[in-house]
Design a protein around this motif. Sequence first.
Motif, PDB file in Angstrom:
ATOM      1  N   ILE A 193      -2.531   6.691  13.891  1.00 45.43           N
ATOM      2  CA  ILE A 193      -1.757   8.094  13.226  1.00 45.43           C
ATOM      3  C   ILE A 193      -0.761   7.596  12.385  1.00 45.43           C
ATOM      4  O   ILE A 193      -0.745   8.176  11.111  1.00 45.43           O
ATOM      5  N   ARG A 194       0.203   6.561  12.636  1.00 42.08           N
ATOM      6  CA  ARG A 194       1.041   6.156  11.955  1.00 42.08           C
ATOM      7  C   ARG A 194       0.550   5.453  10.701  1.00 42.08           C
ATOM      8  O   ARG A 194       1.064   5.528   9.404  1.00 42.08           O
ATOM      9  N   MET A 195      -0.348   4.924  10.752  1.00 36.28           N
ATOM     10  CA  MET A 195      -1.169   4.154   9.617  1.00 36.28           C
ATOM     11  C   MET A 195      -1.583   5.143   8.697  1.00 36.28           C
ATOM     12  O   MET A 195      -1.720   5.018   7.379  1.00 36.28           O
ATOM     13  N   LYS A 196      -2.183   6.254   9.199  1.00 30.16           N
ATOM     14  CA  LYS A 196      -2.728   7.104   8.316  1.00 30.16           C
ATOM     15  C   LYS A 196      -1.521   8.050   7.505  1.00 30.16           C
ATOM     16  O   LYS A 196      -1.718   8.288   6.434  1.00 30.16           O
ATOM     17  N   PHE A 197      -0.424   8.145   8.205  1.00 32.48           N
ATOM     18  CA  PHE A 197       0.799   8.719   7.555  1.00 32.48           C
ATOM     19  C   PHE A 197       1.254   7.789   6.519  1.00 32.48           C
ATOM     20  O   PHE A 197       1.563   8.203   5.306  1.00 32.48           O
ATOM     21  N   ARG A 198       1.327   6.385   6.626  1.00 37.62           N
ATOM     22  CA  ARG A 198       1.517   5.413   5.487  1.00 37.62           C
ATOM     23  C   ARG A 198       0.484   5.463   4.655  1.00 37.62           C
ATOM     24  O   ARG A 198       0.899   5.525   3.367  1.00 37.62           O
ATOM     25  N   ARG A 199      -0.628   5.700   4.458  1.00 33.96           N
ATOM     26  CA  ARG A 199      -1.663   5.760   3.582  1.00 33.96           C
ATOM     27  C   ARG A 199      -1.438   6.933   2.807  1.00 33.96           C
ATOM     28  O   ARG A 199      -1.590   6.831   1.485  1.00 33.96           O
ATOM     29  N   MET A 200      -1.079   8.225   3.411  1.00 36.05           N
ATOM     30  CA  MET A 200      -0.957   9.095   2.805  1.00 36.05           C
ATOM     31  C   MET A 200       0.447   9.254   1.486  1.00 36.05           C
ATOM     32  O   MET A 200       0.348   9.797   0.585  1.00 36.05           O
ATOM     33  N   ILE A 201       1.382   8.099   2.118  1.00 33.65           N
ATOM     34  CA  ILE A 201       2.542   8.031   1.014  1.00 33.65           C
ATOM     35  C   ILE A 201       2.388   6.902   0.118  1.00 33.65           C
ATOM     36  O   ILE A 201       3.281   6.439  -0.432  1.00 33.65           O
ATOM     37  N   GLY A 202       1.141   6.388   0.282  1.00 36.10           N
ATOM     38  CA  GLY A 202       0.999   5.119  -0.563  1.00 36.10           C
ATOM     39  C   GLY A 202       1.552   3.741  -0.292  1.00 36.10           C
ATOM     40  O   GLY A 202       1.265   2.789  -0.908  1.00 36.10           O
TER      41      GLY A 202
END
Length: 441
Positions: free
Chosen positions: A360-369
């Motif tokens: 989930i944290r990696m998904k958040f990181r991808r969302m902000i580039g």
Amino acid sequence: MFVKSIENLRSVISHNLCNRCGTCVGLSEGRIVFGDKTAEYLPEIKHELSDELADRIWRACPGKYFDFPAYRKLFFPEVAHFHTYTGPYQEIFIGFATNPEVRINSASGGILTAILLWLLDKNLIDGAVVTAMSESEPWLAKSFIATTPEDIIRAAQSKYIITSVNEILPLIETFQGRLAYVGLPGQVQAIRKLQAMNDPSVRNIHYIFGPFYGNTLHFSSIKSFLRSYGEKDYHNISKLWFRYGEWPGNMRIEMKNGRIIQLPKFHANYLIPFHILKNSLLCTDLSNEFTDVSGGDAWAPVYEERGKGFSMVISRSKKGQEILEQMLSEGYLSLQHIDENEAITMHSHGYDLKKRGAFIRMKFRRMIGLPVPDYGYELKGFPLSRYLMEMIITPLFLVLGTPPARWIVEKIPPAFLGRIFERSRKIWKKSTYRIKRTDLS
């Protein structure tokens, strides 16, 4: 190739993908060094690398790429069992070292220490790559090759600050004899990558062991802890333990002036949200899946209430299983088989943190580039409640890791803060119990 490899390495270092395993430093022939180990503890590229050396280092770096499925097939081709959370395994046990000295001086049941001692005694190894607190700088951890039982025992117990085992790869390569290796998941992953490359730096490593892994703290945790007790200079530390005494142990610091500072382990955990290494939150490997044998605390009331220390032990390779069976038959270990579901339930908090929270944290990181590690697999489809829980956890870590938050917490007596933290942790675990365990196993 040199330019691309260097760019990749710099990207890992600058985007919290570096776990400080030390591989780049160990392979660089002195061209990459660690910066201040009492600060950010990051690799620094000091001198130009040849194309070949840059490529070698990049291929061995576990920070950006480590293909879990591919390396499982390579290193555990005939594994008996597999679960996405536990990794490949032969059997799972609860146990402890029967030698009371080994058991009480270890973090939990003393299994890994006992294995190293047994291998050395049976002449199956000539040394073991381990990590202990430095004798010359007792506030820092230092890896070395232990060749005596005394050195192995000295390296027992967990170290909750950053360690960089693989910076001693040159010593490992030139060692005359067979070695066992003990490391955290990121460090082990680098060794496995080097083995897959047939790199000469790891040709002497015949066995790989490691503890379970939740998180690592920056050295700032030690400095902050000392300041809370009115001690301003960590150079006055004479000895430091993270799990001193009978299980679960105490964080204990002995100062040169004779002062002893001590706090129960669970209370000292208040340092985690203020000083956690951010890369810890991107690691998906709780139980050290690429070892021959891994072990960690047995978190269950039936064991916790007894004290003394019990370990969950996972044998993964056939040779790891054979070691445990032989030691059991000779009376060096006490082991009791448990099933997969019990093992996952026992560490449900850790598996939730690593196998759900990390993705989930990696998904958040991808969302902000921001870049994320590629582990060759991805878990998804978690309940909305788990995403909402992470939306509380992630900002909390960001806020508490700031200098103002650290300054404020240092003004509160650690004994009081530790009790509040432990009570809050129990309330949090109880309130999120159902969220964390929904569809977990």
